[in-house]
Write a protein that holds these residues in place. Structure first.
Motif, mmCIF file in Angstrom:
data_model
loop_
_atom_site.group_PDB
_atom_site.id
_atom_site.type_symbol
_atom_site.label_atom_id
_atom_site.label_comp_id
_atom_site.label_asym_id
_atom_site.label_seq_id
_atom_site.Cartn_x
_atom_site.Cartn_y
_atom_site.Cartn_z
ATOM 1 N N HIS A 82 -4.626 29.561 -12.861
ATOM 2 C CA HIS A 82 -4.239 30.320 -11.670
ATOM 3 C C HIS A 82 -4.878 31.711 -11.679
ATOM 4 O O HIS A 82 -5.209 32.254 -10.622
ATOM 5 C CB HIS A 82 -2.716 30.438 -11.626
ATOM 6 C CG HIS A 82 -2.197 31.302 -10.515
ATOM 7 N ND1 HIS A 82 -1.971 30.811 -9.245
ATOM 8 C CD2 HIS A 82 -1.873 32.620 -10.470
ATOM 9 C CE1 HIS A 82 -1.527 31.784 -8.476
ATOM 10 N NE2 HIS A 82 -1.456 32.892 -9.188
ATOM 11 N N HIS A 105 -5.006 23.883 -11.741
ATOM 12 C CA HIS A 105 -4.508 24.648 -10.614
ATOM 13 C C HIS A 105 -5.481 24.546 -9.445
ATOM 14 O O HIS A 105 -6.682 24.782 -9.597
ATOM 15 C CB HIS A 105 -4.287 26.117 -10.973
ATOM 16 C CG HIS A 105 -3.364 26.812 -10.019
ATOM 17 N ND1 HIS A 105 -3.796 27.319 -8.814
ATOM 18 C CD2 HIS A 105 -2.024 27.030 -10.066
ATOM 19 C CE1 HIS A 105 -2.770 27.836 -8.159
ATOM 20 N NE2 HIS A 105 -1.680 27.669 -8.894
ATOM 21 N N THR A 173 2.179 27.437 -15.701
ATOM 22 C CA THR A 173 1.570 26.638 -14.650
ATOM 23 C C THR A 173 2.623 26.009 -13.752
ATOM 24 O O THR A 173 2.482 25.975 -12.526
ATOM 25 C CB THR A 173 0.678 25.545 -15.265
ATOM 26 O OG1 THR A 173 -0.362 26.164 -16.028
ATOM 27 C CG2 THR A 173 0.055 24.676 -14.195
#
Length: 370
Positions: A82, A105, A173
């Motif tokens: 991310h 991600h 996550t």
């Protein structure tokens, strides 16, 4: 000359499992790279003589480029993704070094896909979203799609026991995935979906059985409809013990969005969750199950192809998923310049070959409907 593999984030839970898989299935020398010297040297010693540790900070341009230029393949395991950009891939392209990542991600996946033309021009094969899910799961979908004449719906469900044997990064996550609604491909159009919504009970192989799974934002939610001409792609996730799902659902449903976009809150939730799973892992185990269902037609008749996989250690499974891709790149069996999601690059025959070599058995069931 001996092949050289550089694993960024290599002293972490997933990176070290990738290294272990490569040591078992290739003759390559492995450099695990990270910022923590003491941790890295301890990990390299435990892995054996073919492994060395190199102190690398991704922000240190000179050291990072030198490390990349010395490798045949770079494996990016330094999540959470991310927070990452495509800088590592860019350096691999500039140095004409093949690239693999364990990205999970969607925002990161979109960033690296933009470099497809540059990678192709440089002759660099970049395979993204490898590991267990995304990764092995995507190739299971491809298996199913190829069993049908026309595929219309892909339904992927995952369940992980406790921490899955991974570190606190995986917890980050999970909570980062709750920050905002995401787009899902449903009935031929993109629709906004709330994370951890629309609970659905599906049946996994034992020891899991029937588990309630929830919508979750994953890269395969948009790479699969880009790869296959289907009308719907569903990606859902759950954990056991089941009370973790209710806790996560409560956070997604009741906590103000501004809290979930606060990095301090994400860190708090991640470390509390990791502490909890350290306890529950003793009872639940750290395994994973995948259920891939592809619905379409074969010989003009509605048909459902269901594939399942159960493994006892999620982190080892992720290491195998990524290790197989690196093995195929090193051997020259996988060569496709550009940037590709795993299901776009890995042929089913090669996937089945490397799964068999690791003793990973996928169960298949094809049912005619109506």
């Amino acid at each position: 000359m001996t092949d050289q593999v550089l694993i960024l984030g290599g002293s972490g839970r997933i990176g070290s499992k990738v290294a272990a898989d490569l040591l078992a299935h290739t003759q390559a020398k492995v450099t695990i790279a990270g910022r923590n010297l003491a941790k890295g040297e301890h990990k390299s010693e435990s892995l054996g003589d073919r492994v060395q540790f190199l102190t690398v900070d991704l922000a240190d341009e000179k050291t990072l480029q030198e490390a990349i230029s010395a490798a045949n393949v770079v494996v990016h395991c330094a999540g959470p993704f991310h927070y990452r950009d495509a800088h590592v891939l860019k350096l691999c392209i500039e140095n004409r070094v093949n690239y693999v990542d364990v990205s999970d991600h969607p925002s990161f996946t979109r960033k690296v896909l933009e470099y497809g033309d540059q990678a192709q021009a440089a002759g660099v094969t970049a395979i993204i979203n490898t590991g267990i899910f995304p990764g092995i799961s995507n190739s299971m979908v491809r298996q199913g799609v190829e069993q049908l004449d026309d595929a219309e719906t892909i339904h992927l469900s995952y369940v992980v026991s406790g921490s899955g044997g991974a570190g606190v990064t995986v917890m980050r996550t999970t909570f980062l995935g709750l920050q905002r609604p995401f787009e899902a491909w449903i009935n031929g159009e993109w629709r906004s979906v709330k994370p951890y919504s629309d609970r659905e009970v599906v049946e996994f192989p034992e020891p899991y059985g029937k588990i309630g799974v929830y919508w979750f934002d994953m890269p395969e939610a948009f790479t699969l409809p880009d790869t296959f001409p289907v009308k719907t792609v569903i990606t859902k996730f759950a954990t056991v013990p089941r009370f973790y799902n209710y806790l996560t659902w409560s956070v997604a449903r009741w906590w103000p969005p501004s809290w979930l976009r606060n990095s301090a809150v994400i860190e708090f939730l991640s470390y509390v969750s990791h502490f909890m799973t350290d306890v529950s892992d003793r009872f639940s185990g750290i395994g994973v199950a995948i259920r891939s269902e592809v619905i379409g037609t074969k010989n003009g008749q509605p048909t459902r192809c269901c594939s399942t996989l159960t493994l006892t250690d999620t982190a080892i499974a992720a290491g195998a998923g990524t290790g197989t891709v690196v093995e195929l790149l090193l051997s020259g069996q996988l060569k496709k310049p550009g940037v590709w999601a795993i299901e776009q690059a890995l042929m089913t025959d090669l996937f089945e070959q490397v799964m068999q070599s690791r003793g990973i058995e996928i169960q298949h069931r094809i049912e005619k409907e109506g």
